[in-house]
Design a protein around this motif. Structure first.
Motif, PDB file in Angstrom:
ATOM      1  N   ALA A  27      -8.487  -5.862  -1.003  1.00  0.00           N
ATOM      2  CA  ALA A  27      -7.094  -5.994  -0.260  1.00  0.00           C
ATOM      3  C   ALA A  27      -6.483  -7.443  -0.325  1.00  0.00           C
ATOM      4  CB  ALA A  27      -7.453  -5.270   0.905  1.00  0.00           C
ATOM      5  N   ALA A  30      -5.328  -8.290  -3.740  1.00  0.00           N
ATOM      6  CA  ALA A  30      -4.126  -7.562  -4.192  1.00  0.00           C
ATOM      7  C   ALA A  30      -2.892  -7.992  -3.464  1.00  0.00           C
ATOM      8  CB  ALA A  30      -4.396  -5.968  -3.709  1.00  0.00           C
ATOM      9  N   ILE A  31      -2.927  -8.146  -2.140  1.00  0.00           N
ATOM     10  CA  ILE A  31      -1.697  -8.869  -1.481  1.00  0.00           C
ATOM     11  C   ILE A  31      -1.237 -10.193  -1.832  1.00  0.00           C
ATOM     12  CG2 ILE A  31      -1.061  -9.606   0.934  1.00  0.00           C
ATOM     13  CD1 ILE A  31      -2.941  -7.583   1.867  1.00  0.00           C
ATOM     14  N   VAL A  34       0.464  -9.621  -5.437  1.00  0.00           N
ATOM     15  CA  VAL A  34       1.579  -9.166  -5.414  1.00  0.00           C
ATOM     16  C   VAL A  34       2.641 -10.388  -4.947  1.00  0.00           C
ATOM     17  CG1 VAL A  34       3.403  -8.022  -3.977  1.00  0.00           C
ATOM     18  CG2 VAL A  34       1.230  -6.893  -4.857  1.00  0.00           C
ATOM     19  N   ASP A  91       1.683  -6.822 -12.062  1.00  0.00           N
ATOM     20  CA  ASP A  91       1.219  -6.746 -10.703  1.00  0.00           C
ATOM     21  C   ASP A  91       0.260  -5.390 -11.002  1.00  0.00           C
ATOM     22  OD1 ASP A  91       4.122  -5.385 -11.309  1.00  0.00           O
ATOM     23  OD2 ASP A  91       2.976  -3.863  -9.930  1.00  0.00           O
ATOM     24  N   ASP A  92      -0.462  -5.335  -9.799  1.00  0.00           N
ATOM     25  CA  ASP A  92      -1.964  -4.623  -9.777  1.00  0.00           C
ATOM     26  C   ASP A  92      -1.626  -3.072 -10.276  1.00  0.00           C
ATOM     27  OD1 ASP A  92      -1.378  -3.035  -7.700  1.00  0.00           O
ATOM     28  OD2 ASP A  92      -2.453  -4.655  -6.465  1.00  0.00           O
ATOM     29  N   SER A 102       0.633  -1.549  -5.092  1.00  0.00           N
ATOM     30  CA  SER A 102       0.881  -2.694  -4.021  1.00  0.00           C
ATOM     31  C   SER A 102       2.355  -3.233  -4.184  1.00  0.00           C
ATOM     32  CB  SER A 102       0.139  -3.927  -4.440  1.00  0.00           C
ATOM     33  OG  SER A 102      -1.314  -3.590  -4.238  1.00  0.00           O
ATOM     34  N   VAL A 106       3.031  -3.610  -0.151  1.00  0.00           N
ATOM     35  CA  VAL A 106       3.206  -4.814   0.551  1.00  0.00           C
ATOM     36  C   VAL A 106       4.383  -5.336   0.770  1.00  0.00           C
ATOM     37  CG1 VAL A 106       2.538  -7.431   0.043  1.00  0.00           C
ATOM     38  CG2 VAL A 106       1.048  -5.639  -0.727  1.00  0.00           C
ATOM     39  N   TYR A 127      -2.184  -2.195   5.058  1.00  0.00           N
ATOM     40  CA  TYR A 127      -2.310  -2.028   3.670  1.00  0.00           C
ATOM     41  C   TYR A 127      -3.617  -1.133   2.954  1.00  0.00           C
ATOM     42  CZ  TYR A 127      -3.080  -3.250  -1.083  1.00  0.00           C
ATOM     43  OH  TYR A 127      -3.464  -3.225  -2.472  1.00  0.00           O
ATOM     44  N   PHE A 131      -3.018   2.184   0.907  1.00  0.00           N
ATOM     45  CA  PHE A 131      -3.196   2.239  -0.342  1.00  0.00           C
ATOM     46  C   PHE A 131      -4.090   3.459  -0.591  1.00  0.00           C
ATOM     47  CE2 PHE A 131      -4.396  -0.254  -4.321  1.00  0.00           C
ATOM     48  CZ  PHE A 131      -5.656   0.412  -4.599  1.00  0.00           C
ATOM     49  N   LEU A 255      -9.686   1.471  -3.318  1.00  0.00           N
ATOM     50  CA  LEU A 255      -9.629   0.163  -3.698  1.00  0.00           C
ATOM     51  C   LEU A 255     -10.941  -0.202  -4.265  1.00  0.00           C
ATOM     52  CD1 LEU A 255      -8.173  -1.983  -0.513  1.00  0.00           C
ATOM     53  CD2 LEU A 255      -7.532  -2.306  -2.887  1.00  0.00           C
ATOM     54  N   LEU A 260      -9.401  -1.251  -8.214  1.00  0.00           N
ATOM     55  CA  LEU A 260      -8.017  -2.011  -8.237  1.00  0.00           C
ATOM     56  C   LEU A 260      -8.237  -2.740  -9.517  1.00  0.00           C
ATOM     57  CD1 LEU A 260      -5.410  -2.986  -6.874  1.00  0.00           C
ATOM     58  CD2 LEU A 260      -6.863  -4.880  -6.167  1.00  0.00           C
TER      59      LEU A 260
END
Length: 442
Positions: A27, A30-31, A34, A91-92, A102, A106, A127, A131, A255, A260
């Motif tokens: 997580a 990912a944040i 982004v 991005d993811d 995300s 986000v 988050y 998700f 996740l 991810l």
């Protein structure tokens, strides 16, 4: 209990200490990814247009525009940052939702967290909840949702954003179900936009719509309380079957399973296995001259890669012949690989005209090159670089972040941002992130 009620109850009852460490780590990654993508996309046309419109409208507030440091309302921040984060298609990805999880989630969550001075722990739990909800709903809708032409980054992203914001606003289950009902009426976005500025705009619109859905519900706006399975609800209209088979929530989290994907290349994910194959062929055939290239890919991917002869950098991101030719000529695709100028280069246009694309039926993407010497060489790839089965290592992941942010933020602030996100659950106030995502001197 309805699917809508189950998702709402899960989202609001989730405790941070119940989330396993591997899920928390992903997580945070990912944040950070982004934020980096949004900062790198700050000067893309879609970002400039949306930011300019927001500023011209006189928006003020606590929401930070990442990469510029300007402050606007939370809804406007979610809109601009969402568009910026998806502008480069860097991005993811989650195959559970068939999209980019995300980029709507986000920006909406951080905008609201800033306005409420929420903690990093609150943001992290929001988050994960967002998700999980959007990805498991995506699995319940099945790939038919995507096949109909919907863009799940927008249609499911608004649900993820609603979930995260609903938690941060302190909605109760009844209010969150109403927020979902509102969000279902805001869920839109067609795949016809791929290769245009409207595709990244989808992410910003979904982020803002999710934020607004939760805020409307908090203020008492009414809606159906079973929007996902109601007659003419999301499953009925978007999936084709009102019977939703919802996977188990949080055991494990989406996740981790199906996982991810962090992108190494700023192009449509359906091009990545082919790019990996070409890079391998390029490395072991450094002195050969290409006569022709045959690519075999998932038949479904051919419906996504809709620009065989691209006329712009954006179209090139959705062109398998272009990505194939570019990877052979230049090596690892970078941000500049998808400029309008590079996409029209004589060398890449000449080579892409000698690329053919056919269906693969064995679950792998493959590339076979015929060289002018008469030799042939072939490479197959089952799992793309950056996938859960072949994740980016720490050096690759952070190199991407630094490449995307250092020019704007400077080296010191970039490292502080990395450290803050890696320790997000200990961050006392999310407004710190707004400062760290602003250029030095702002």
């Amino acid at each position: 209990m309805s699917v809508t009620a189950r998702l709402a109850d899960f989202a609001l009852s989730l405790k941070l200490d119940s989330i396993d460490e591997p899920t928390r780590v992903l997580a945070c990654q990912a944040i950070l990814d982004v934020l980096a993508c949004a900062i790198a996309g700050r000067e893309e046309r879609v970002t400039r247009v949306v930011r300019g419109m927001v500023l011209d409208q006189g928006s003020t507030g606590m929401g930070t525009l990442w990469g510029s440091g300007e402050r606007v309302s939370p809804g406007s921040a979610a809109l601009v940052n969402g568009a910026a984060a998806h502008a480069l298609d860097f991005d993811d990805v989650s195959w559970a939702m068939q999209g980019h999880p995300s980029v709507p989630l986000v920006p909406a969550a951080i905008a609201v967290a800033e306005s409420r001075k929420a903690s990093g722990a609150d943001l992290l739990a929001a988050y994960v909840a967002g998700f999980e909800v959007q990805c498991r709903l995506g699995q319940a809708l099945t790939r038919s949702h995507y096949e109909k032409g919907w863009h799940p980054t927008a249609t499911l992203g608004v649900i993820g954003a609603t979930t995260a914001v609903g938690r941060l606003l302190g909605l109760d289950p009844e209010q969150l179900r109403a927020a979902y009902g509102i969000a279902c009426s805001r869920a839109s976005g067609s795949r016809m936009a791929f290769g245009t500025d409207t595709k990244p705009l989808h992410a910003g619109l979904a982020a803002r719509a999710g934020l607004e859905a939760a805020e409307f519900a908090r203020r008492g706006l009414t809606a159906v309380d079973d929007g996902f399975e109601a007659d003419m609800g999301m499953a009925d209209l978007y999936g084709g079957d009102r019977t939703l088979e919802l996977p188990t929530l949080g055991r494990p989290y989406a996740l981790l399973d199906p996982g991810l994907e962090l992108k190494p290349y700023p192009a449509c994910r359906f091009t990545h296995r082919t790019i990996d194959a070409v890079l391998a062929l390029r490395e072991r055939n450094p002195d050969e001259i290409v006569a022709s290239i045959e690519c075999r890919i998932d038949p479904f991917a051919q419906k996504i890669l809709i620009h065989p002869r691209p006329t712009s950098g954006l179209e090139a991101k959705f062109s398998l012949p272009y990505c194939t030719a570019l990877a052979w000529l230049d090596g690892w695709p970078e941000l500049r690989s998808f400029s309008d100028e590079r996409s029209q280069g004589d060398d890449v246009q000449d080579l892409l005209a000698r690329v053919t694309v056919n269906d693969s039926l064995d679950g792998e993407d493959s590339v076979e090159i015929l060289f002018e010497s008469g030799r042939r060489d072939q490479e197959s790839v089952e799992h793309a670089r950056g996938s859960p089965q072949r994740p980016l290592d720490e050096e690759e992941r952070l190199r991407k972040v630094r490449f995307c942010t250092s020019l704007t933020l400077g080296g010191e602030r970039t490292e502080l941002l990395i450290a803050s996100i890696e320790g997000l659950d200990a961050l006392p106030d999310v407004t710190t992130l707004g400062v760290l995502c602003s250029p030095v001197g702002e």
